[in-house]
Design an enzyme around this catalytic site. Structure first.
Site, PDB file in Angstrom:
ATOM      1  N   ASP A 122       0.849  -1.200   0.000  1.00 42.28           N
ATOM      2  CA  ASP A 122       0.000   0.000   0.000  1.00 42.28           C
ATOM      3  C   ASP A 122       0.881   1.246   0.000  1.00 42.28           C
ATOM      4  O   ASP A 122       2.015   1.202  -0.482  1.00 42.28           O
ATOM      5  CB  ASP A 122      -0.931  -0.021   1.225  1.00 42.28           C
ATOM      6  N   HIS A 158      -3.862   6.138   3.416  1.00 39.92           N
ATOM      7  CA  HIS A 158      -4.594   4.939   3.034  1.00 39.92           C
ATOM      8  C   HIS A 158      -3.950   3.689   3.625  1.00 39.92           C
ATOM      9  O   HIS A 158      -4.609   2.867   4.280  1.00 39.92           O
ATOM     10  CB  HIS A 158      -4.661   4.850   1.506  1.00 39.92           C
ATOM     11  N   SER A 173     -11.318  -1.568  -0.535  1.00 46.57           N
ATOM     12  CA  SER A 173      -9.937  -1.577  -0.033  1.00 46.57           C
ATOM     13  C   SER A 173      -9.890  -1.623   1.486  1.00 46.57           C
ATOM     14  O   SER A 173      -8.877  -2.021   2.063  1.00 46.57           O
ATOM     15  CB  SER A 173      -9.168  -0.359  -0.539  1.00 46.57           C
TER      16      SER A 173
END
Length: 1501
Positions: A1224, A1258, A1401
């Site tokens: 990520d 994120h 996600s």
């Protein structure tokens, strides 16, 4: 000198007949000692030096020597040198007569007092009197003095033990470099010792050192090992060895017998002693301090300084005088421009290394400029914040270990208005240099100095040539130069500017001479006289001014403007702010901007300063002609100065009308530049402080205007607003003056908002001084004069006035509250409302904040802690943590919230809130501000409440010097000081160290009674505590007296909780029969309910608002629009995990490695309130509540509880934890939860920058979810993108290979997707699948509109969709995949790290966590170590064990994991919820998992 003195010589006993006095005895106390207390028995009160010794030595004069016995004073040669010299000087003064100077001396030294004695005997004597004292010493008794060690390291350990016997130095570890000082002194003393009789006493009883007991200075360490040394053991510990209960005390007998023996030797053999020559005395060379000395001057000396070498030498000779034992001062007087300032700067520059403790340059033109400079020094020296900065600075200069400093008072021209003597400390050290035009200073300020005249002709010519850039001139030009300097009167400043003119204009010197002669002739024509007066220089300077006007007229205007400002410090930033728009409140209660032109600034000057190119051109012209000078201002940017003589000449050459015009412009510019208030001006504090020195000049300029030429009403308002804004700064004296002047300016003005502001400010200042009656009168007078006569109707809609009215009511309520009338305060607070209660303006919201905080404080004071908690928690949710120093009310709220938590028995919540805020406090350097100290005190209270006395003691030791440094404490600071002493007292009380407890309670009592708070509950509580301590010391009579006084007060005193704990849990603990204890004050809190945003939210949380989606690869997430988010209460376990340390196998990459929280070594210099890592109490987070997001996680927690039922060990006890890779945007380890789990996290970047930190957020949230669900897994973070929209396929492929080969993970999480497959990623995934690594990938967020994204669409990858918390498909979730490797789980409105997140996600890491959870459970379920094979033959056992190993291998395959996941799923979209299979009491789980695994082949093809 007689009496109880803490410093110097105190005579305790003087023989009645002075002629019979045959000897002197001086006792020197040790570390943290007292000249009387150190020799006084705690139980009997016998002070043996005074009460017992005279009977045995009637002809001996007995004295003590007191000094600053801080630990730091024993760790530097210079500090010990100062103490030893002070001892010799005091003794020399006392032994003034010839008979006294020949009298023998005995020294009795306790602990490190022996080091002082050795130093005094070693140093080279400054005077003959010092040498006589050294020769007169005939014997020394050392009582537990550290003497012999092998090396500096062992000396350091010995010092640590000594320090640990004193509560304020518990567990201190001195540095080896500092220990070396004492080691070297002892070594040198042995080598060059005088011929003296030594008696060394050592301790045989152990002393308490925290939880341990041991000898502080054992026999081996207490003995010098010299021939003839008498060594005696005393049955006492380190602290008691210097005190005796009475004549029958055996220890006293040992001491007095040795003293009598020494005395007999001098009476039998006479006073003659072995001669010790001065050459035999060993002087220890000075060891310089590690810290760099402060050299604070505004600008460097000019390069063309000539003709003053004799003056510099005279100053150097004067300041080189030694042996005077007094402060040295020197005065430079003379005409402005003669070079006084540069002479001082040149002396300072050449001698800067002589002044180890600093060179301090003060602009002495006014009190305010001096105070501003001192404020800067305090910041640079990192001294504690003090209400009286001048006294705090003087106190620092007075310290004996700060002896080498130089104070320069420049431009001290008006000694009447600015008496600099009040700023000079009274010391016997230090140097003071003063420059002034006042000739009377030479004689009044100092007897030493030089009246400076103009230059001689030759040096003046040299200055002219250097400044003009002329290396050589012809004989003709030399004649012209002589005439030029003669015309300029040989004044250095004028000559320098003439040279600048010649250089800039490239004119021949003959032309400049002609120009000068012409201007001087014109000047003389209109002058009444000639001579070296200022008037005679004006025509000559006019040459430069006219040339500037000719070349750039706006530069001349800029010079005129600067000529009416404080000359020595004109920041460019102030000029720019003063010509920019200013943020203020409008009548609607919202922020608006007042333009500089509307404020009265001239268009020309505004345009000039705001245009960078034009401004720089003007500045460069003024610099070229030496009309202004640049300063060295560091971070402040460019700062300029204008010589006062230049200012005078520049203003005198224009008409009176022009002078008044530019004077007004300067005033208005400062008013416009000064920040309005803390709420609407970023950097309010820094901006305001740098301008304080200009305010007195502004007022002086305003006063110089005649009434007819003064400001109109609007300008007066502008000036009064600046004055009111400035009351947030400086000392009380200025605040009073500022309010008084503002009150005069608004007199008769119809602006009721401004008048109300004045009244509020006046009331607040009076209240801070404790003048509650006058504070109330200021408010009542305003109401009587403004409100009662009636207000105009237009004010009914004026939100600004309504807000200021609210501030008035707040001030009134605060005063009532301070008076103890909480009822009236509440009534007043509840009466005020915004004009539109459901839509308050920005200004009204601030009043509402303050109102609610005050209401919460009232509730807390009354004991309504739950009511207060509701208010404080609400405010924290609304405002978050404090990132701006000026948000004082928010910091006050945090203090009150923390104290309320402690009152409610919830100290862990308080600690978490404070840890997060204090991290910011220390980052911004606020820890020594009043608000910072209060936060630190609140944190210490949480440790006291939890029984962590070691941490609390260290925190108090770090805080105590800050309060001791404040000379004039206000009420809030007094409360802080009381809290420090009562906290020390409570620790000693609970540890049953009754002597220390009584001492600390007495300290607190002294502060309370000196403040006049004898009718307060806190006074009664301290008396009760003192009564209990005295009772346990066996002092029953005094104990009962204290208790009776307390009960008498309690009968009339209302119960108020204005100091946390003392009126509640501590009151209950001590308000019991003497000798007993009430309920314990210690809270053993193991779990806490705290709000999620307090733990994890950053100061400025990232927005969740929708952002435009770009085509191409992206992170699969659907942002949720930012709404008022629910803050989720989390449950936090008090105990933390202890994980195994791991190393990164590829050191070529940048990695994140964090270790678990490890306590730092304890030392007085370490402040434990300074955050180093998160508190262990922040570990072990699990959700528990009934809101939608929480429900899902609560069900998950029940599944985790199933593991507890099954006996599955936690991750730290797992030999082979499940390894999960997350590909990520990296991870941000600043979040408290992630730091608490740092042992489970490794991170590595696969991008070019090599930095694994997450700048997007994120990846951080994905990692947190994996950790949250898979509690027994380790997570390996691979950074493959900087942002959600910037994925790097090559990095992804490399990360997959690395995760398989290096990290050896079992599961890979990929919360991203591409519209099209990438071959390199596909190949890497095939290699991962071949290694039986299970891969999960997010589907996409486009619902049924698109096929699955890659890699979710790839064969042998588990694709993940999203549901809400009830298991219903999210609208953005994709359709189920035909391969069957498709599951969905919670992914809509998931709360993680304080923010709401939606998208596949975020469903993917939850699914991955479930898989990790299953894999861990299955590993233990069928592991022979966890589930042994019993009751079977060896062959059968081997067969079953092999079967189990096969099953363990299958759970790590895609087919095996798919089979178990289906047992946790339901519905067409395969909704994953682990509690479907794993739930308490479900005994079929083992059978189901075993059966499923046996029916899989382990193959995924």
């Amino acid at each position: 000198m007689t009496g109880d003195r803490r410093h110097g010589i105190s005579v305790l006993y003087q023989p009645k007949e002075s002629e019979n006095t045959d000897s002197d005895l001086i006792a020197i106390h040790g570390l943290s000692g007292h000249p009387l207390g150190s020799w006084t028995h705690k139980q009997t009160g016998v002070m043996w030096l005074k009460d017992l010794l005279p009977d045995d030595l009637p002809n001996t004069r007995i004295m003590t020597f007191g000094y600053e016995a801080k630990f730091r004073n024993f760790t530097g040669h210079q500090d010990l040198m100062n103490i030893a010299t002070e001892f010799l000087c005091a003794l020399e003064k006392l032994r003034g007569s010839r008979e006294e100077s020949d009298r023998p001396i005995f020294l009795v030294c306790h602990c490190l007092g022996g080091v002082v004695a050795k130093k005094a005997l070693l140093i080279s004597p400054n005077t003959d009197g010092h040498a006589k004292i050294q020769k007169a010493v005939v014997g020394v008794l050392f009582l537990a003095t550290p003497q012999t060690t092998q090396d500096p390291i062992s000396t350091g350990k010995l010092l640590a033990r000594i320090a640990s016997t004193h509560s304020l130095f518990r567990a201190f570890k001195p540095a080896t470099s500092k220990s070396r000082v004492l080691y070297e002194i002892t070594a040198d003393f042995k080598r060059g010792r005088p011929d003296i009789n030594f008696v060394s006493f050592y301790e045989t009883r152990e002393v308490s050192m925290g939880i341990f007991k041991r000898l502080a200075v054992d026999q081996g360490s207490a003995v010098l090992g010299l021939p003839g040394e008498d060594v005696i053991g005393q049955h006492a510990n380190h602290l008691d060895i210097a005190t005796f209960s009475g004549k029958t005390d055996a220890n006293f007998h040992n001491v007095i017998s040795r003293l009598r023996k020494l005395h007999e030797t001098i009476t039998s053999s006479g006073p003659l002693r072995p001669q010790v020559s001065k050459e035999q005395v060993v002087e220890i060379k000075h060891i310089s301090e590690d810290t760099e000395s402060l050299f604070e001057i505004p600008f460097l000396p000019c390069e063309c300084f000539r003709g003053r070498e004799d003056l510099i030498e005279r100053m150097q000779d004067h300041f080189a005088l030694e042996g005077t034992q007094k402060q040295l001062s020197y005065v430079l007087t003379g005409l402005g421009g003669c070079g006084k300032t540069h002479a001082a700067l040149h002396y300072a520059q050449r001698n800067r290394f002589k002044y180890r403790h600093g060179v301090f340059f003060l602009n002495a033109s006014s009190k305010e400029t001096i105070t501003t400079n001192i404020g800067r020094f305090i910041d640079l020296l990192k001294l504690p914040s003090a209400s009286n900065k001048v006294e705090a600075f003087k106190k620092w200069l007075c310290r004996s270990n700060h002896s080498n400093w130089l104070l320069i008072f420049d431009n001290a021209d008006d000694m009447t208005k600015t008496p600099i003597s009040t700023y000079i400390p009274t010391t016997s050290h230090g140097h003071v240099l003063v420059t002034t035009r006042d000739q009377a200073a030479l004689g009044s300020i100092s007897d030493h100095g030089t009246p400076m005249d103009v230059l001689d002709e030759e040096p003046a010519i040299e200055v002219l040539l250097v400044k003009a850039g002329l290396r050589s001139v012809s004989a003709e030009d030399e004649i012209h130069c002589r005439e030029i300097v003669k015309l300029l009167g040989y004044l250095p400043l004028a000559v320098e500017q003439a040279g600048a003119f010649i250089r800039v204009q490239q004119k021949p010197v003959r032309d400049y001479r002609a120009l000068c002669e012409e201007r001087v002739y014109e000047g003389l024509q209109g002058a009444s006289g000639t001579g070296n007066s200022l008037t005679s220089y004006l025509p000559v300077w006019d040459v430069n001014f006219k040339q500037v006007e000719k070349e750039l007229s706006v530069a001349a205007n800029l010079l005129l403007l600067m000529s009416f400002l404080e000359p020595m410090d004109i920041p460019e930033s102030m000029l720019r702010r003063g010509t920019s728009s200013k943020r203020i409140w409008n009548t609607s209660g919202e922020v608006t901007e007042l333009s500089a032109k509307d404020a009265g600034l001239l268009t020309g000057i505004v345009d000039l300063i705001q245009d960078p190119m034009s401004f720089n051109q003007a500045i460069n012209r003024l610099l070229a002609f030496s009309l202004i000078k640049p300063h060295n201002a560091g971070k402040r940017g460019r700062v300029f100065s204008v010589h006062p003589l230049v200012q005078y000449c520049a203003t005198q050459r224009v008409s009176t009308v022009q002078q008044k015009r530019w004077s007004k412009q300067a005033i208005l510019l400062v008013c416009q530049a000064f920040p309005f208030n803390t709420h609407i001006d970023e950097g309010f504090g820094d901006k305001g402080r740098e301008m304080l020195a200009h305010l007195p000049r502004v007022l002086a300029e305003y006063d110089s205007l005649s009434p007819d030429n003064r400001f109109n009403a609007a300008n007066k308002r502008h000036l009064s607003i600046m004055l009111l804004s400035s009351t947030k700064f400086s000392d009380t004296r200025w605040k009073i003056e500022a309010v008084s002047r503002a009150k005069e300016l608004v007199l008769g003005d119809q602006d009721v908002f401004l008048r109300a502001w004045v009244a509020t400010a006046e009331s607040t200042i009076l209240r801070s001084q404790g003048k509650l009656d006058q504070s109330m009168s200021a408010l009542e007078d305003h109401v009587r004069n403004t409100t009662l006569p009636g207000l105009t109707e237009n004010l009914e809609s004026d939100a600004r006035f309504n807000s200021q009215r609210g501030e008035l009511i707040l001030s009134f309520a605060e005063t009532k509250f301070r008076e103890g009338d909480a009822k009236s305060a509440r009534e007043e607070l509840e009466a005020w409302q915004p004009l539109q209660p459901f839509a308050p303006t920005s200004m009204e919201k601030l009043v509402l904040h303050s109102r609610e905080i005050l209401l919460g404080r009232i509730y807390k004071d009354e004991g309504n802690f739950l009511g207060a908690l509701i208010i404080f928690q609400k405010k924290l949710r609304e405002t978050g943590l404090v990132a701006n120093q000026s948000a004082g009310w928010q910091l006050l709220m945090l203090n009150n919230l923390s104290d309320t938590y402690c009152e409610l028995g919830r100290p862990l919540e308080a600690e978490m809130v404070l840890n997060k805020q204090l991290k910011l406090v220390y980052e911004k350097g606020w820890e020594e501000l009043s608000t910072g100290r209060r936060l630190r005190l609140s944190l210490i209270e949480t440790w006291l409440r939890r029984g962590d006395f070691k941490q609390a003691t260290r925190g108090l030791e770090a805080l105590l010097p800050a309060y001791e440094a404040i000379d004039h404490l206000n009420d809030i600071q007094r409360i802080g000081q009381i809290r420090v002493w009562t906290s020390f007292a409570r620790i000693a009380h609970l540890e049953k160290r009754w002597t220390s407890a009584a001492e600390y309670w007495n300290q607190a009592l002294g502060v309370i009674e000196s403040t006049g708070w004898t009718d307060s509950l806190i006074h009664a509580v301290v008396l009760l505590s003192l009564a209990q301590a005295s009772f346990n010391l066996g002092q029953h009579d005094s104990s009962q007296d204290f208790a009776d006084l307390a009960e008498k007060g309690l009968a009339t005193i209302p119960k108020r909780h204005f100091i946390v704990g003392l009126a509640s849990y501590w009151f209950d603990f001590v308000h019991v029969p003497l000798g007993t204890e009430g309920p314990s004050t210690i809270i053993n809190q193991s779990r806490v309910d705290v709000e999620l945003d307090l733990l994890f939210d950053s100061i400025h949380p990232k927005s969740n608002e929708d952002v435009p989606r770009r085509p191409g690869p992206s992170i699969s997430t659907t942002p949720i629009k930012s709404e008022p988010l629910y803050r989720l209460p989390y449950t936090v376990a008090a105990d933390g995990h202890k994980g195994r340390s791991r190393s990164i196998p590829r050191p070529s990459r940048s990695t994140i490695k964090q270790t678990s929280s490890v306590p730092l070594p304890s030392s007085p210099s370490h402040d434990p309130t300074r955050p180093t890592r998160d508190s262990p109490s922040m570990l072990g987070i699990q959700v528990e509540n009934d809101m939608e997001s929480r429900k899902w996680f609560r069900h998950l927690d029940e599944s985790l509880n199933f593991l507890d039922e099954e006996g599955i060990p936690d991750w730290e006890d797992t030999d082979e934890p499940v390894k999960i890779a997350v590909l990520d945007t990296g991870v941000d380890m600043t979040h408290a939860y992630l730091r608490s789990q740092s042992e489970r996290i490794e991170a590595e970047s696969f991008l070019e920058d090599g930095d694994p930190r997450d700048e997007d957020g994120h990846g951080t949230n994905v990692v947190a979810l994996v950790l949250r669900v898979a509690r027994n897994a380790n997570v390996f973070v691979a950074k493959v993108a900087n942002t959600q929209d910037n994925l790097n396929p090559q990095a992804i492929a490399e990360a997959i290979d690395h995760a398989v080969k290096e990290w050896e993970v079992s599961i890979i999480n990929m919360s991203f997707g591409f519209d099209e497959p990438h071959e390199r990623i596909r190949q890497a995934m095939q290699r991962a699948q071949a290694a039986d690594v299970i891969m999960f990938a997010a589907g996409h967020n486009d619902g049924a509109n698109k096929p699955l994204a890659f890699p979710a669409s790839a064969q042998n990858v588990i694709a993940i969709g999203a549901t809400n918390s009830a298991g219903k498909d999210a609208s953005f979730s994709p359709l189920a995949h035909s391969t069957g490797l498709f599951f969905s789980t919670f992914g809509e409105r998931v709360v993680t790290l304080g923010t709401e997140r939606s998208g596949t996600s975020f469903a993917t890491p939850i699914a991955v966590g479930i898989a990790g959870f299953i894999m861990d459970y299955a590993n233990h379920l069928i592991s022979p170590e966890f589930n042994p094979v019993l009751g079977k033959s060896e062959e059968e056992s081997d067969t079953e064990l092999q079967e189990r190993r096969d099953l363990i291998a299958r759970i790590r395959t895609l087919e095996g994991m798919n089979a178990i996941l289906r047992e946790c799923a339901r519905g067409a979209h395969n909704y994953l919820a682990p509690w479907i299979l794993f739930k308490p009491g479900h005994r079929e789980v083992r059978h189901i998992i075993t059966h499923r695994l046996k029916n899989t082949s382990g193959s995924t093809s």
